[in-house]
Design a protein around this motif. Structure first.
Motif, PDB file in Angstrom:
ATOM      1  N   MET A   1      -8.479  18.107 -45.922  1.00  0.00           N
ATOM      2  CA  MET A   1      -7.436  17.087 -45.839  1.00  0.00           C
ATOM      3  C   MET A   1      -8.048  15.727 -45.492  1.00  0.00           C
ATOM      4  SD  MET A   1      -4.197  16.872 -43.219  1.00  0.00           S
ATOM      5  CE  MET A   1      -3.460  18.364 -43.868  1.00  0.00           C
ATOM      6  N   LYS A   2      -7.644  14.695 -46.188  1.00  0.00           N
ATOM      7  CA  LYS A   2      -8.139  13.354 -45.894  1.00  0.00           C
ATOM      8  C   LYS A   2      -7.144  12.614 -45.014  1.00  0.00           C
ATOM      9  CE  LYS A   2     -10.190   9.257 -47.999  1.00  0.00           C
ATOM     10  NZ  LYS A   2     -10.721   8.643 -49.212  1.00  0.00           N
TER      11      LYS A   2
ATOM     12  N   ILE B   1     -12.025  12.387 -41.976  1.00  0.00           N
ATOM     13  CA  ILE B   1     -11.181  11.735 -40.987  1.00  0.00           C
ATOM     14  C   ILE B   1     -11.771  10.367 -40.682  1.00  0.00           C
ATOM     15  CG2 ILE B   1     -10.354  11.809 -38.593  1.00  0.00           C
ATOM     16  CD1 ILE B   1     -10.391  14.871 -38.827  1.00  0.00           C
ATOM     17  N   GLY B   2     -10.973   9.321 -40.850  1.00  0.00           N
ATOM     18  CA  GLY B   2     -11.434   7.965 -40.585  1.00  0.00           C
ATOM     19  C   GLY B   2     -11.632   7.727 -39.097  1.00  0.00           C
ATOM     20  N   VAL B   3     -12.699   7.041 -38.752  1.00  0.00           N
ATOM     21  CA  VAL B   3     -13.036   6.805 -37.348  1.00  0.00           C
ATOM     22  C   VAL B   3     -13.568   5.387 -37.186  1.00  0.00           C
ATOM     23  CG1 VAL B   3     -13.492   9.185 -36.694  1.00  0.00           C
ATOM     24  CG2 VAL B   3     -15.318   7.831 -37.737  1.00  0.00           C
TER      25      VAL B   3
ATOM     26  N   THR C   1       1.378  12.007 -41.079  1.00  0.00           N
ATOM     27  CA  THR C   1       2.238  13.188 -41.163  1.00  0.00           C
ATOM     28  C   THR C   1       1.906  14.142 -40.020  1.00  0.00           C
ATOM     29  OG1 THR C   1       0.723  14.475 -42.542  1.00  0.00           O
ATOM     30  CG2 THR C   1       2.247  12.965 -43.677  1.00  0.00           C
ATOM     31  N   ASP C   2       2.810  15.058 -39.734  1.00  0.00           N
ATOM     32  CA  ASP C   2       2.548  16.049 -38.696  1.00  0.00           C
ATOM     33  C   ASP C   2       1.341  16.910 -39.044  1.00  0.00           C
ATOM     34  OD1 ASP C   2       4.676  15.097 -37.244  1.00  0.00           O
ATOM     35  OD2 ASP C   2       6.060  16.684 -37.835  1.00  0.00           O
ATOM     36  N   ASP C   3       1.169  17.223 -40.318  1.00  0.00           N
ATOM     37  CA  ASP C   3       0.003  18.010 -40.734  1.00  0.00           C
ATOM     38  C   ASP C   3      -1.290  17.249 -40.465  1.00  0.00           C
ATOM     39  OD1 ASP C   3       1.546  20.141 -41.533  1.00  0.00           O
ATOM     40  OD2 ASP C   3       1.484  19.643 -43.675  1.00  0.00           O
ATOM     41  N   GLN C   4      -1.288  15.939 -40.740  1.00  0.00           N
ATOM     42  CA  GLN C   4      -2.475  15.126 -40.468  1.00  0.00           C
ATOM     43  C   GLN C   4      -2.778  15.076 -38.969  1.00  0.00           C
ATOM     44  OE1 GLN C   4      -1.189  11.518 -42.499  1.00  0.00           O
ATOM     45  NE2 GLN C   4      -2.806  11.803 -44.038  1.00  0.00           N
TER      46      GLN C   4
ATOM     47  N   TYR D   1      -4.331  18.302 -37.938  1.00  0.00           N
ATOM     48  CA  TYR D   1      -5.682  18.430 -38.480  1.00  0.00           C
ATOM     49  C   TYR D   1      -6.673  17.609 -37.649  1.00  0.00           C
ATOM     50  CZ  TYR D   1      -9.593  18.048 -41.777  1.00  0.00           C
ATOM     51  OH  TYR D   1     -10.834  18.074 -42.357  1.00  0.00           O
ATOM     52  N   VAL D   2      -6.277  16.409 -37.251  1.00  0.00           N
ATOM     53  CA  VAL D   2      -7.142  15.578 -36.400  1.00  0.00           C
ATOM     54  C   VAL D   2      -7.363  16.266 -35.060  1.00  0.00           C
ATOM     55  CG1 VAL D   2      -7.323  13.385 -35.143  1.00  0.00           C
ATOM     56  CG2 VAL D   2      -6.527  13.400 -37.519  1.00  0.00           C
ATOM     57  N   ILE D   3      -6.309  16.778 -34.468  1.00  0.00           N
ATOM     58  CA  ILE D   3      -6.435  17.469 -33.176  1.00  0.00           C
ATOM     59  C   ILE D   3      -7.407  18.643 -33.286  1.00  0.00           C
ATOM     60  CG2 ILE D   3      -5.203  18.945 -31.530  1.00  0.00           C
ATOM     61  CD1 ILE D   3      -2.738  17.119 -31.992  1.00  0.00           C
ATOM     62  N   LYS D   4      -7.188  19.485 -34.267  1.00  0.00           N
ATOM     63  CA  LYS D   4      -8.044  20.662 -34.461  1.00  0.00           C
ATOM     64  C   LYS D   4      -9.497  20.253 -34.644  1.00  0.00           C
ATOM     65  CE  LYS D   4      -8.451  24.732 -37.537  1.00  0.00           C
ATOM     66  NZ  LYS D   4      -9.760  24.440 -38.135  1.00  0.00           N
ATOM     67  N   SER D   5      -9.728  19.221 -35.456  1.00  0.00           N
ATOM     68  CA  SER D   5     -11.095  18.791 -35.738  1.00  0.00           C
ATOM     69  C   SER D   5     -11.778  18.214 -34.508  1.00  0.00           C
ATOM     70  CB  SER D   5     -11.087  17.756 -36.875  1.00  0.00           C
ATOM     71  OG  SER D   5     -10.583  18.315 -38.073  1.00  0.00           O
ATOM     72  N   VAL D   6     -11.084  17.361 -33.771  1.00  0.00           N
ATOM     73  CA  VAL D   6     -11.668  16.755 -32.566  1.00  0.00           C
ATOM     74  C   VAL D   6     -12.024  17.831 -31.555  1.00  0.00           C
ATOM     75  CG1 VAL D   6     -11.186  15.290 -30.567  1.00  0.00           C
ATOM     76  CG2 VAL D   6     -10.563  14.506 -32.864  1.00  0.00           C
ATOM     77  N   ILE D   7     -11.130  18.773 -31.324  1.00  0.00           N
ATOM     78  CA  ILE D   7     -11.387  19.822 -30.338  1.00  0.00           C
ATOM     79  C   ILE D   7     -12.571  20.692 -30.764  1.00  0.00           C
ATOM     80  CG2 ILE D   7     -10.449  21.928 -29.310  1.00  0.00           C
ATOM     81  CD1 ILE D   7      -7.706  20.522 -29.285  1.00  0.00           C
ATOM     82  N   GLU D   8     -12.608  21.102 -32.025  1.00  0.00           N
ATOM     83  CA  GLU D   8     -13.705  21.949 -32.488  1.00  0.00           C
ATOM     84  C   GLU D   8     -15.043  21.241 -32.379  1.00  0.00           C
ATOM     85  OE1 GLU D   8     -11.239  24.690 -35.752  1.00  0.00           O
ATOM     86  OE2 GLU D   8     -12.612  23.113 -36.442  1.00  0.00           O
ATOM     87  N   ILE D   9     -15.093  19.981 -32.783  1.00  0.00           N
ATOM     88  CA  ILE D   9     -16.353  19.233 -32.744  1.00  0.00           C
ATOM     89  C   ILE D   9     -16.765  18.962 -31.303  1.00  0.00           C
ATOM     90  CG2 ILE D   9     -17.425  17.023 -33.322  1.00  0.00           C
ATOM     91  CD1 ILE D   9     -15.649  17.055 -35.885  1.00  0.00           C
TER      92      ILE D   9
END
Length: 376
Positions: free
Chosen positions: A1-2, A311-313, A357-360, A363-371
C-alpha cells in the motif's frame, strides 16, 4: 500500500473561488486579501492581520518593524525550521539558541532567562508541530526584561495553551500557509498583532515602503503615493487569499479528523513502546505534524525502511545550531544543547492528514511498530 507523506484538501469550493478571482479585476492585493485578513484576525481574536508571502518574511518584517538589527540578539529554539533563525540573520542580528523541553521538543521556557544579555531584544518561541510553547512563562520573562515576543506559528493556527491562542500574549505572531500546512495556498503567510502602530509599520514594509497599495490607488480617485520607509515586496495577493477563505471556515472540522488520526497513533504507539512527543493536558494541539522518535542511532534506518514500504516520511527537524552555517559562524558544537540534539538525531515525521483512509492509518501504525521493534 502506498501512503503519500501529505495530500492537500483543496476542493471544489476553493477551485470556484479561484475562478471567481481570476475573472475579477484584482489578482494582486485587493478585496479577497482584505476579506481573509479580517476573517483570520477574527478567528484568532486579534486586532490586525497582514497577509504576506510566507512565514519567513513575516518574521523578518516583524523584526524590522521593531528596529532589530546589528548588535542585537534574539532568542530562538534550536529545534525548529531554519527560517526562524535565518530571519534574525537577515536583519543583521544574532540568534541565540535555547534547548528544548524533553517531552514536547518546544523551547524550554526555564532556559530562556539564562540566555538573556544586555543585547537581547526579542524572543521567538516556535509552536512545534502544532503544540504551543509555554507562552505564559515566556511572556512573563519578556515583560520582566522589556523584550518583544514574536511567535513563530508556522505549525499552529488552531492551537491553545492555558486558554490562550497564538498572538494573545506576544507583540506579533507569524503564520505559514505553505503547501503542507493546515490551511494552504501553496506559499503564503500572515502576521497578527494588537499593536496598531506596529501594524502600520509592517503594512508599509511589506510593499516596498509605499504609503498606498494598488487597491488604495485604483479603487477611488487616484492618489499619489510616497515612500516614507525602505520596504520589501511581501504582500499576499488575491489568488492566494481566495484559496484560504473557505479553508479557514472549515479548519475546526478538519482538525477533528486529524485529532482522530493522532489519537489512534498515540494509543497504538504507547502500547507498543514507540516513543513520540507528549501532548500536554492544558493544550489544544493544532496537529500539523506527527513525529516519532526512532531508537537512538537508527533514525535513518527507520526512514529507509518506511520508504521501502512506500510510506512517505520526513525529518522535522535536525537541531539547527549544528547545521554548517551556524556551526561555522558561531562555533556551535555537539553537546551544547543536548535535548534538541537528541530529538534531532531521532525524530522522523510520518503521514498525518485529513484525507488519509483508515486502512492507510492502520498500515502506517503496523509498519512503524514492526520496524521500531526490529531496530531496538
Amino acid at each position: 500500500m502506498k501512503v503519500e507523506f501529505y495530500r492537500h484538501n483543496i476542493g471544489q469550493e476553493e477551485i470556484e473561488a479561484i475562478t471567481e478571482t481570476l475573472q475579477s479585476v484584482f489578482l494582486t492585493t485587493g478585496p479577497k486579501t482584505r476579506q481573509f485578513e479580517a476573517d483570520f484576525a477574527a478567528y484568532l481574536g486579534a486586532e490586525h492581520c497582514l497577509g504576506t508571502t510566507s512565514c519567513t518574511i513575516s518574521l523578518f518584517l516583524a523584526l524590522q518593524a521593531l528596529g532589530i538589527g546589528p548588535g542585537d540578539e534574539v532568542i530562538v529554539p534550536a529545534m525548529t525550521f531554519i527560517a526562524t533563525a535565518n530571519a534574525v540573520e537577515h536583519c543583521g542580528a544574532t540568534p541565540v539558541f535555547v534547548d528544548s523541553e524533553p517531552l514536547t521538543g518546544n523551547m524550554d521556557a526555564a532556559l530562556v532567562e539564562v540566555a538573556i544579555t544586555e543585547n537581547t531584544k526579542a524572543i521567538i518561541p516556535v509552536h512545534l508541530y502544532g503544540q504551543m510553547a509555554d507562552m505564559k512563562a515566556i511572556a512573563a520573562i519578556a515583560n520582566r526584561h522589556g523584550l518583544d515576543v514574536i511567535e513563530d506559528c508556522a505549525h499552529c493556527v488552531e492551537g491553545q495553551r492555558d486558554g490562550y491562542k497564538p498572538g494573545e500574549l506576544s507583540t506579533a505572531a507569524c503564520f505559514s500557509f505553505y503547501a503542507t500546512k493546515n490551511i494552504t495556498c501553496g506559499e503564503g503567510g500572515a502576521i497578527v498583532t494588537n499593536d496598531s502602530d506596529l501594524a502600520d509599520k509592517m503594512t508599509a514594509l511589506r510593499l516596498h515602503g509605499m504609503s498606498k497599495s494598488a487597491a488604495d490607488r485604483y479603487t477611488a480617485k487616484y492618489q499619489h503615493w510616497d515612500m516614507p520607509v525602505l520596504g520589501w515586496k511581501a504582500n499576499m495577493f488575491d489568488i492566494q487569499a481566495a484559496l484560504l477563505i473557505h479553508q479557514l471556515k472549515i479548519i475546526e472540522d478538519r482538525l477533528q479528523r486529524k485529532e482522530h488520526i493522532c489519537s489512534r497513533y498515540e494509543s497504538a504507539f504507547s502500547e507498543a513502546g514507540v516513543e513520540f512527543p507528549a501532548v500536554l493536558d492544558n493544550t489544544k494541539h493544532a496537529r500539523h505534524l506527527f513525529t516519532v522518535w526512532a531508537p537512538l542511532g537508527k533514525r535513518d534506518d527507520m526512514l529507509s525502511m518506511l520508504q521501502e514500504r512506500e510510506i512517505g516520511v520526513a525529518v522535522n527537524f535536525r537541531a539547527i545550531h549544528l547545521l554548517d552555517f551556524y556551526k561555522q559562524k558561531y562555533g556551535c558544537q555537539p553537546g551544547m544543547l543536548p535535548v534538541a540534539e537528541r530529538i534531532g538525531d531521532r525524530t522522523l515525521t510520518i503521514p498525518m492528514y485529513a484525507r488519509m483512509t483508515d486502512d492507510q492509518i492502520e498500515y502506517v501504525i503496523k509498519s512503524v511498530i514492526e520496524i521500531n521493534n526490529e531496530l531496538k
